[in-house]
Design a protein around this motif. Sequence first.
Motif, short mmCIF file in Angstrom:
data_model
loop_
_atom_site.label_atom_id
_atom_site.label_comp_id
_atom_site.label_asym_id
_atom_site.label_seq_id
_atom_site.Cartn_x
_atom_site.Cartn_y
_atom_site.Cartn_z
N LYS A 179 -3.55 1.99 14.42
CA LYS A 179 -2.75 2.99 13.72
C LYS A 179 -1.79 2.31 12.74
O LYS A 179 -1.33 1.19 12.97
CB LYS A 179 -1.95 3.82 14.71
CG LYS A 179 -2.81 4.61 15.71
CD LYS A 179 -3.64 5.67 14.98
CE LYS A 179 -4.43 6.50 15.98
NZ LYS A 179 -5.22 7.56 15.29
N ALA A 180 -1.48 3.02 11.66
CA ALA A 180 -0.57 2.47 10.67
C ALA A 180 0.84 2.31 11.24
O ALA A 180 1.53 1.33 10.95
CB ALA A 180 -0.53 3.37 9.43
N GLY A 181 1.27 3.25 12.06
CA GLY A 181 2.59 3.14 12.68
C GLY A 181 2.70 1.96 13.62
O GLY A 181 3.75 1.32 13.71
N GLU A 182 1.63 1.65 14.32
CA GLU A 182 1.63 0.49 15.21
C GLU A 182 1.79 -0.80 14.42
O GLU A 182 2.60 -1.67 14.77
CB GLU A 182 0.34 0.46 16.02
CG GLU A 182 0.21 -0.76 16.94
CD GLU A 182 -1.15 -0.83 17.60
OE1 GLU A 182 -1.35 -1.75 18.41
OE2 GLU A 182 -2.01 0.01 17.27
N VAL A 200 2.38 -7.82 1.69
CA VAL A 200 1.89 -8.63 2.81
C VAL A 200 0.37 -8.71 2.74
O VAL A 200 -0.30 -7.71 2.51
CB VAL A 200 2.32 -8.04 4.16
CG1 VAL A 200 1.92 -8.96 5.31
CG2 VAL A 200 3.82 -7.79 4.18
N LEU A 201 -0.13 -9.91 2.93
CA LEU A 201 -1.58 -10.14 3.01
C LEU A 201 -1.91 -10.61 4.41
O LEU A 201 -1.39 -11.64 4.88
CB LEU A 201 -2.02 -11.19 1.98
CG LEU A 201 -3.51 -11.56 2.01
CD1 LEU A 201 -4.37 -10.35 1.64
CD2 LEU A 201 -3.79 -12.73 1.07
N LEU A 202 -2.74 -9.86 5.11
CA LEU A 202 -3.17 -10.18 6.47
C LEU A 202 -4.57 -10.76 6.41
O LEU A 202 -5.51 -10.09 5.97
CB LEU A 202 -3.15 -8.92 7.35
CG LEU A 202 -1.83 -8.14 7.37
CD1 LEU A 202 -2.00 -6.86 8.17
CD2 LEU A 202 -0.71 -8.98 7.95
N GLU A 208 -11.29 -9.37 15.21
CA GLU A 208 -9.90 -8.95 15.29
C GLU A 208 -9.50 -8.07 14.11
O GLU A 208 -8.40 -7.51 14.09
CB GLU A 208 -8.97 -10.17 15.35
CG GLU A 208 -9.06 -11.08 14.13
CD GLU A 208 -8.16 -12.29 14.26
OE1 GLU A 208 -7.50 -12.42 15.30
OE2 GLU A 208 -8.12 -13.11 13.32
N GLY A 209 -10.37 -7.94 13.11
CA GLY A 209 -10.04 -7.13 11.94
C GLY A 209 -10.63 -5.74 11.96
O GLY A 209 -10.45 -5.00 10.99
N GLU A 210 -11.32 -5.35 13.03
CA GLU A 210 -11.94 -4.03 13.07
C GLU A 210 -10.89 -2.92 12.98
O GLU A 210 -11.02 -1.99 12.19
CB GLU A 210 -12.76 -3.88 14.35
CG GLU A 210 -13.96 -4.83 14.42
CD GLU A 210 -14.76 -4.65 15.68
OE1 GLU A 210 -14.35 -3.82 16.53
OE2 GLU A 210 -15.79 -5.35 15.84
N GLY A 215 -5.66 0.13 10.13
CA GLY A 215 -4.22 0.32 10.17
C GLY A 215 -3.53 -0.07 8.87
O GLY A 215 -2.57 0.58 8.44
N ALA A 216 -4.03 -1.13 8.21
CA ALA A 216 -3.40 -1.57 6.97
C ALA A 216 -3.76 -0.69 5.78
O ALA A 216 -3.04 -0.71 4.77
CB ALA A 216 -3.80 -3.02 6.67
N SER A 217 -4.84 0.06 5.87
CA SER A 217 -5.27 0.88 4.73
C SER A 217 -4.29 2.00 4.42
O SER A 217 -4.27 2.52 3.30
CB SER A 217 -6.66 1.45 4.99
OG SER A 217 -6.65 2.30 6.14
N ASN A 218 -3.48 2.41 5.39
CA ASN A 218 -2.53 3.50 5.19
C ASN A 218 -1.10 3.02 4.99
O ASN A 218 -0.18 3.85 5.01
CB ASN A 218 -2.57 4.46 6.40
CG ASN A 218 -3.88 5.20 6.49
OD1 ASN A 218 -4.48 5.54 5.47
ND2 ASN A 218 -4.33 5.45 7.71
N LEU A 219 -0.91 1.73 4.79
CA LEU A 219 0.42 1.18 4.55
C LEU A 219 0.52 0.68 3.11
O LEU A 219 -0.39 -0.01 2.63
CB LEU A 219 0.73 0.03 5.52
CG LEU A 219 0.84 0.40 6.99
CD1 LEU A 219 1.13 -0.84 7.82
CD2 LEU A 219 1.93 1.44 7.22
#
Length: 305
Positions: A179-182, A200-202, A208-210, A215-219
Amino acid sequence: VVMALARALAPLRAWSRQPLACLGRVSPLCSAALRGSVPERRGSYLEGWVSSYDQPRVGIVRMNPEVWDVPFRPDVVHEVVRWQRNCRRAGLASAKTRGEVSGTGKKPFPQKGRGAARHGSKRAPQWVGGGKAFPPKPRSFAYRLPARVRRLGVRAALSTKYATDQLAVVDSLALEAGKAGELRGKLEKGFGITVGVHSVLLVYDGDEGELLVRGASNLPRVTAVSAAAVNAFHVATHAVLLASVRAVGALDVRLACERRLAVTNVEGEGDGARAVYRRRADIRREMEVDVPLYMHVKAGEAQAQ
């Protein structure tokens, strides 16, 4: 397009004024996890602190100096970013020539007798509604850049992040729910990153990226990319780089120099001196036996350090 390119290359212009500057937006963080990320250099490899979402110091990771200790090369990074942006251009701009616009080809009026300028067609460029003289046509802006230069651009960008303490190595970037909030809570609490302010670049590797990508797509201003796809444009347009331990190992393997032999010693003196070469694979294998890739430290020692 010109304004977008100027905004993207603004960080590159700042490099020439301040060497080893931030590759993205300059925004110092308040987190202790990103300060002093380089404990020390040991022999032929680098070391970096390993953090987590909950603790700033959980271990030490060994890093390849061929990837993370490259001299500062803003010219190479600029060339690689320019090449990437040109390859991404659609090149769909198009306009009609005088032979393609609609209209008659009849001479509008006689050559002589009216005292006006001579004209032969209303489809000429000087007429309203006529064609363009040299119109743009769909084309490709891509060109070939040597693979050695492309890899050097990525290594120079990563090394600048490492040298300026804008790199944080995380034991794992995996999320529980995706989730984006997480992810927002973990970044703000663990690293002091304000989502929407700091870019930020993750960088992840493997499974581990599934949930991390979702989650990062909505931030805003948060991008998740695998270690196999990270490039100079990604690193140059983000102020903070968070990489997992697995991603660091994958980057070391992917971007290391292709030289098979390395000079390990010099025998003799003067004109009779001779360099002693060894296979890099053997050296790397010995390093893996002597020092593991990821060493855990006790919580008390990590807080003291």
